[in-house]
Design a protein around this motif. Structure first.
Motif, short mmCIF file in Angstrom:
data_model
loop_
_atom_site.label_atom_id
_atom_site.label_comp_id
_atom_site.label_asym_id
_atom_site.label_seq_id
_atom_site.Cartn_x
_atom_site.Cartn_y
_atom_site.Cartn_z
N ALA A 216 0.83 -1.20 0.00
CA ALA A 216 0.00 0.00 0.00
C ALA A 216 0.87 1.26 0.00
O ALA A 216 0.57 2.23 -0.71
CB ALA A 216 -0.93 -0.01 1.21
N GLU A 217 1.96 1.24 0.78
CA GLU A 217 2.88 2.38 0.82
C GLU A 217 3.51 2.62 -0.55
O GLU A 217 3.75 3.75 -0.95
CB GLU A 217 4.00 2.12 1.83
N MET A 218 3.78 1.51 -1.27
CA MET A 218 4.45 1.60 -2.57
C MET A 218 3.48 1.82 -3.72
O MET A 218 3.90 2.09 -4.84
CB MET A 218 5.25 0.32 -2.83
N LYS B 116 11.61 -4.08 -0.15
CA LYS B 116 11.07 -3.21 0.90
C LYS B 116 10.61 -4.00 2.13
O LYS B 116 10.68 -3.50 3.25
CB LYS B 116 9.90 -2.39 0.37
N VAL B 117 10.13 -5.23 1.92
CA VAL B 117 9.59 -6.02 3.02
C VAL B 117 10.71 -6.65 3.85
O VAL B 117 10.64 -6.68 5.09
CB VAL B 117 8.62 -7.12 2.51
N MET B 118 11.74 -7.18 3.21
CA MET B 118 12.78 -7.93 3.92
C MET B 118 13.44 -7.15 5.07
O MET B 118 13.61 -7.71 6.15
CB MET B 118 13.83 -8.46 2.95
N PRO B 119 13.80 -5.87 4.89
CA PRO B 119 14.39 -5.16 6.03
C PRO B 119 13.43 -5.05 7.23
O PRO B 119 13.87 -5.01 8.37
CB PRO B 119 14.71 -3.76 5.48
N LYS B 120 12.13 -5.01 6.95
CA LYS B 120 11.14 -4.89 8.03
C LYS B 120 11.01 -6.18 8.84
O LYS B 120 10.60 -6.14 10.00
CB LYS B 120 9.77 -4.54 7.45
N VAL B 121 11.32 -7.33 8.23
CA VAL B 121 11.13 -8.61 8.91
C VAL B 121 12.44 -9.33 9.20
O VAL B 121 12.44 -10.48 9.60
CB VAL B 121 10.19 -9.54 8.09
#
Length: 150
Positions: A108-110, A127-132
């Motif tokens: 949604a952000e992207m 974008k997801v990998m750094p968050k998890v």
């Protein structure tokens, strides 16, 4: 107590209680930590240790498929026991639903829409990998992203 101190204390405890698998697994991790510190000439923090633990778990999980296809149940049992020991030191892992929530939020952000196909997979994964990092397996994240985009 830092993760490194906990590993050292648990190693001593495993030696006292003659817990061979636990002792050997912790020994492997301690050796990997020491190798990192020697190679990089710096003291490793808990985040770095968590990264080493994640690599050790991934290595063992990847080997499980090979052992299963070769019919090596003895090694399967051994590696599963080692994975269990390593998971005691890992941060709590995210569930599939929690990973999917992060994927949806990031998309949604992207401005990436659900069902938009595999074109945005690399950008979304990036974008997801750094968050998890450290709390979710990369393969689980990949599956969630594919499901979202598919």
């Amino acid at each position: 107590m830092t993760l490194k101190e906990r590993l050292n204390a648990d190693f001593k405890e495993a030696m006292k209680n003659k817990q061979t698998v636990r002792k050997e697994t912790i020994s492997f991790v301690r050796a990997a930590i020491k190798q990192y510190e020697v190679d990089n000439r710096e003291e490793i923090d808990d985040a770095g240790i968590a990264s080493i633990l994640a690599k050790q778990v991934k290595m063992r999980k990847d080997a499980l498929a090979d052992f299963e296809s070769a019919g090596r149940t003895d090694l399967l049992d051994s590696y599963n026991a080692e994975i269990e020991v390593l998971m005691d030191y890992m941060p709590k892992q995210l569930t599939a639903d929690e990973i999917m929530g992060i994927v949806r939020e990031t998309a949604a952000e992207m401005g990436v829409e659900q069902g938009s196909g595999r074109a945005g997979m690399g950008k979304l994964m990036g974008k997801v990998m750094p968050k998890v990092k450290g709390v979710a397996d990369g393969n689980d994240v990949k599956d969630a992203v594919q499901q979202f985009l598919g």
